[in-house]
Design an enzyme around this catalytic site. Structure first.
Site, PDB file in Angstrom:
ATOM      1  N   HIS A 117       7.091  -7.541  -4.436  1.00  0.00           N
ATOM      2  CA  HIS A 117       5.839  -8.096  -3.916  1.00  0.00           C
ATOM      3  C   HIS A 117       5.388  -9.388  -4.597  1.00  0.00           C
ATOM      4  O   HIS A 117       4.541 -10.096  -4.052  1.00  0.00           O
ATOM      5  CB  HIS A 117       4.718  -7.060  -4.045  1.00  0.00           C
ATOM      6  CG  HIS A 117       4.595  -6.150  -2.863  1.00  0.00           C
ATOM      7  ND1 HIS A 117       5.629  -5.383  -2.398  1.00  0.00           N
ATOM      8  CD2 HIS A 117       3.535  -5.873  -2.041  1.00  0.00           C
ATOM      9  CE1 HIS A 117       5.222  -4.674  -1.352  1.00  0.00           C
ATOM     10  NE2 HIS A 117       3.957  -4.957  -1.114  1.00  0.00           N
ATOM     11  N   ARG A 463       2.781  -6.410  10.438  1.00  0.00           N
ATOM     12  CA  ARG A 463       1.325  -6.506  10.382  1.00  0.00           C
ATOM     13  C   ARG A 463       0.904  -7.952  10.629  1.00  0.00           C
ATOM     14  O   ARG A 463       1.548  -8.874  10.145  1.00  0.00           O
ATOM     15  CB  ARG A 463       0.877  -6.038   8.994  1.00  0.00           C
ATOM     16  CG  ARG A 463      -0.378  -5.225   8.979  1.00  0.00           C
ATOM     17  CD  ARG A 463      -0.468  -4.396   7.708  1.00  0.00           C
ATOM     18  NE  ARG A 463      -0.135  -3.011   7.959  1.00  0.00           N
ATOM     19  CZ  ARG A 463       0.064  -2.106   7.021  1.00  0.00           C
ATOM     20  NH1 ARG A 463      -0.008  -2.446   5.755  1.00  0.00           N
ATOM     21  NH2 ARG A 463       0.337  -0.870   7.337  1.00  0.00           N
ATOM     22  N   SER A 658      -2.494  -1.442   4.486  1.00  0.00           N
ATOM     23  CA  SER A 658      -1.698  -1.142   3.299  1.00  0.00           C
ATOM     24  C   SER A 658      -2.262   0.031   2.513  1.00  0.00           C
ATOM     25  O   SER A 658      -3.451   0.329   2.561  1.00  0.00           O
ATOM     26  CB  SER A 658      -1.630  -2.375   2.392  1.00  0.00           C
ATOM     27  OG  SER A 658      -0.983  -3.434   3.042  1.00  0.00           O
TER      28      SER A 658
END
Length: 768
Positions: A117, A463, A658
């Site tokens: 990430h 998303r 999330s």
């Protein structure tokens, strides 16, 4: 039968040279037991006296007490024993900090950390990875040493995206895995029940405590026909999202079945399960079949495939099983879809999107096309995209839009490089980014448009919330398949249907793109690339985990305060949120990811993306103590400093998106006590409970309209707080009038104890 992983004995001859690398990715004692699964399934089937769905078999097969557990879909809480835990680096920081706070010496189940990430997309894979290692050195060192200290495997930066690594290494038919990321359900493509959770849930499992899950309903999606031409697995979930909407799967597992399943590759099934998170589903799953067997064999797990074959009856639904709701999709009639903008359930056939965009004033020009991510970065995806790029190159064309490619793992990157796909994608104008999440989660240093400039991008991600990819609220993001992204990037406009429209070659010739094609798996074995895995040492007594007290990125946790035994009186409404409020609105990602290990610093982004109903503004609320306007976190801090607790009031499906538990930790840290909304997304509601917050819903949703932004709210009835018993809310208006409203909750007995103790972690310590 019980099998210990032994890669040296079971890999194919062609894979033998890589056996040592592959074997090192499994912790000592990692095992798979279909015998136990079978035993538990039989116990439950006899108790319920009915056929079971596949998801019921796997979930109930992992019950802590299959004999005594109360089982009722949508009502009871199940106590489960997951097989494995996986954490991505942004959420692993807080999860490991919480585990350290527990005082336990080692994790009780196999667990891994995945560094995916924190790598920002800027220039290209090599340069971006190098920069990320330098910028995030402190965090990576913390995660590596914490993993070594507590027995957790560590996948280094550059290894790939957590969900792709799980699919390649850890998922298998019948496993129950939890992961600290909402797209953990990706593993359902390999017949696994993989569920996204917050870090506190992961701590429970790593601590050896049974994990709680509300018994899911089961939505059946029956697939008939077969995929062909431009239609891809992504179109299945884009269609389902349009049918069920972003909250239609809440509280349910989506189970795909029917004859059409066999026309979908294993990685295609993973794509469908991955994006099931966008409909709020607990997870999604496919039944074990020959496509999964082929994938297991190709990824060096023929031994598992052989075992799955032996136990296949436990890995498919029983004949005659009942679903709570059934959707039927004929794959032969399904057309390519594109969803968006601003929400992943706004579904359109690709053939219609140009006209719809014109009607709505959405920019037609495609500025950037982005393929890859955890959702669509398989060998098949990249091959199909490359087949289109090759057609364009053969006609002298390159992409009119900017074009980026995100490999899902080091194995995928190395293999598509070896087989020439990367070169084709670069030649058509693409930039190959690092094996990481990148723009999908907002880690994108975008330079081609100014902030606030209206523009369109198309992605193969999952998303597309406002500001999700590039922090620009004016970016219209559309989600579609990698092949449609590639075609639209070549054409440069939404007003292009590759099934019917023509392109103009460099020589002026008109031509149509042929439907994409690509092998499901490489003809040769996968190239594993660089070894990026750190195995936890057998002896870790000498390993030191350092957290500097002056660090801006890491901060040891202090326990939250216990409930004082009284009702919550005169909570100030901090903000009444208008409309959609995802976890991106509550705790933004992008540049804020660097503070995920420091609770106080990350709390400076709390609710800065939410719309204040009082003025339709973002991050601008009135401080009721001073009369001045300020940012949401600033006002919350001022209230806390002055001993004033507060409440957030929200709309439907609050906290969708999330799994980030920071969206629950931050309100608790800054003095919040209650989140009161029309309805919650599953993971966020649980995260709030874990941190000692009170997530409550209006018994009458119209009571939302009774609350004014300057109101105070008292919660009464806490002395007898119990499962199934509503609480009372006293809404005190500025003019002296009051409204009495009924407030519902979903707490069970254990969760009530979390509230009393101040958090689930506090309760865990009490029980040690």
């Amino acid at each position: 039968m019980r099998m210990q992983w032994n890669w040296r004995l079971h890999v194919s001859a062609a894979f033998n040279a890589k056996a040592k690398v592959a074997m090192s990715r499994f912790e000592p004692g990692t095992s798979i037991s279909y015998e136990k699964l079978h035993e538990n399934i039989n116990i439950v089937r006899k108790r319920l006296n009915r056929p079971l769905t596949l998801s019921e078999k796997i979930v109930y097969g992992h019950l802590d007490d299959p004999v005594g557990q109360d089982i009722a879909r949508g009502r009871t809480y199940l106590r489960l024993r997951p097989d494995r835990v996986a954490m991505q680096d942004a959420t692993a920081q807080m999860a490991m900090l919480q585990f350290i706070s527990s005082g336990l010496p080692k994790v009780a189940v196999p667990s891994t950390i995945h560094c995916d990430h924190l790598i920002e997309a800027q220039i290209g894979g090599v340069e971006d990875l190098k920069r990320a290692k330098e910028v995030n050195q402190e965090v990576y060192n913390f995660l590596a040493t914490a993993g070594a200290k507590y027995g957790v495997g560590f996948w280094k930066p550059g290894s790939g995206i957590i969900h792709q690594i799980i699919l390649e290494n850890y998922a298998y038919p019948g496993v129950l895995l939890i992961g600290t990321d909402s797209h953990t359900p990706n593993g359902g493509g390999l017949g696994s029940i993989c569920i996204g959770v917050g870090g506190a849930d992961a701590v429970d499992v790593m601590a050896g405590i049974p994990w709680e899950l509300k018994c899911p309903n089961v939505i059946g999606v029956k697939l008939t026909g077969s995929l062909s031409g431009w239609t891809s697995p992504k179109d299945v979930i884009l269609k389902v999202a349009g049918i069920l909407t972003v909250k239609g799967g809440t509280g349910a597992i989506v189970e795909y079945h029917g004859p059409g399943v066999d026309s979908i590759s294993c990685t295609g099934m993973a794509t469908i399960c991955n994006m099931g998170a966008e409909i709020g589903a607990t997870t999604s799953v496919f039944p074990y079949n020959h496509r999964m067997k082929t994938y297991l064999n190709k990824t060096g797990r023929a031994d598992i495939a052989a075992l799955a074959d032996e136990h296949k009856d436990d890995l498919v639904p029983d004949k005659g099983c009942k679903y709570d709701h059934v959707i039927e999709i004929n794959l032969s009639e399904l057309k390519p879809h594109i969803n968006g903008p601003f929400t992943p359930d706004l579904a359109h056939p690709v053939s219609e999107i140009g006209a719809v965009a014109e009607k709505n004033g959405w920019p037609l020009e495609v500025k950037v096309g982005l393929i890859g991510s955890c959702t669509n970065s398989s060998y098949e995806d990249m091959g199909r995209a490359a087949s289109l790029a090759k057609q364009a190159l053969d006609k002298g064309l390159k992409c009119k839009a900017a074009f980026t490619v995100t490999p899902g793992s080091e194995q995928i990157r190395a293999t598509i490089e070896r087989d020439g796909f990367s070169k084709i994608l670069r030649d058509v104008g693409g930039v190959v980014l690092a094996n990481a999440c990148g723009p999908c989660i907002g880690q994108w240093d975008r330079k081609d448009v100014k902030m606030g400039e209206k523009n369109t991008i198309v992605t193969s991600y999952n998303r597309n919330f406002t500001s999700r990819n590039d922090a620009n609220p004016a970016t219209h993001a559309f989600v579609t398949s990698p092949e449609i992204v590639t075609a639209l990037a070549i054409a440069g406009t939404l007003k292009f249907d590759p099934e019917t429209d023509y392109l103009t070659a460099a020589n002026g010739e008109k031509f149509k793109l042929e439907p994409p094609n690509g092998d499901e798996l490489p003809a040769r074995d996968f190239d594993p690339g660089q070894d990026t895995y750190q195995h936890p040492p057998a002896e870790s007594g000498s390993v030191m985990v350092d957290v500097s007290p002056t660090s801006t990125r890491l901060q040891l946790l202090e326990p939250f305060d216990k409930w004082n035994g009284k009702d919550l009186e005169d909570l100030q409404v901090l903000i009444k949120v208008k409309g959609k409020c995802t976890t991106d609105h509550i705790s933004a990602a992008g540049p804020w990811l660097k503070f995920r290990g420091h609770l106080d610093n990350i709390s400076n982004n709390m609710l800065i993306g939410a719309i204040n109903i009082e003025n339709d503004a973002v991050n601008k609320i009135k401080n009721r103590l001073t009369g001045e306007y300020g940012g949401v976190p600033d006002v919350a801090r001022h209230y806390k400093a002055n001993g004033l607790s507060w409440v957030v009031v929200g709309d439907d499906n609050y906290g969708e998106g999330s799994s980030r538990e920071h969206a629950a930790l931050e309100p608790r840290h800054l003095g919040g006590r209650v989140i009161l909304v029309k309805s919650f997304a599953r993971i966020h509601e649980t995260n709030l409970k874990k941190q000692g917050m009170l997530p409550l819903t209006f018994a009458d949703p119209t009571d939302y309209d009774k609350i004014r932004p300057d109101d105070k709210l008292s919660i009464t009835g806490l002395a007898t707080f119990a499962p199934g018993k509503p609480l009372k809310g006293v809404v005190k208006h500025g003019d002296g009038s009051q409204d009495i409203i009924t407030l519902n909750h979903t707490f069970n007995e254990n969760q009530v104890e979390w509230f009393h103790a101040g958090s689930a972690l506090n309760r865990m310590k009490e029980l040690q």
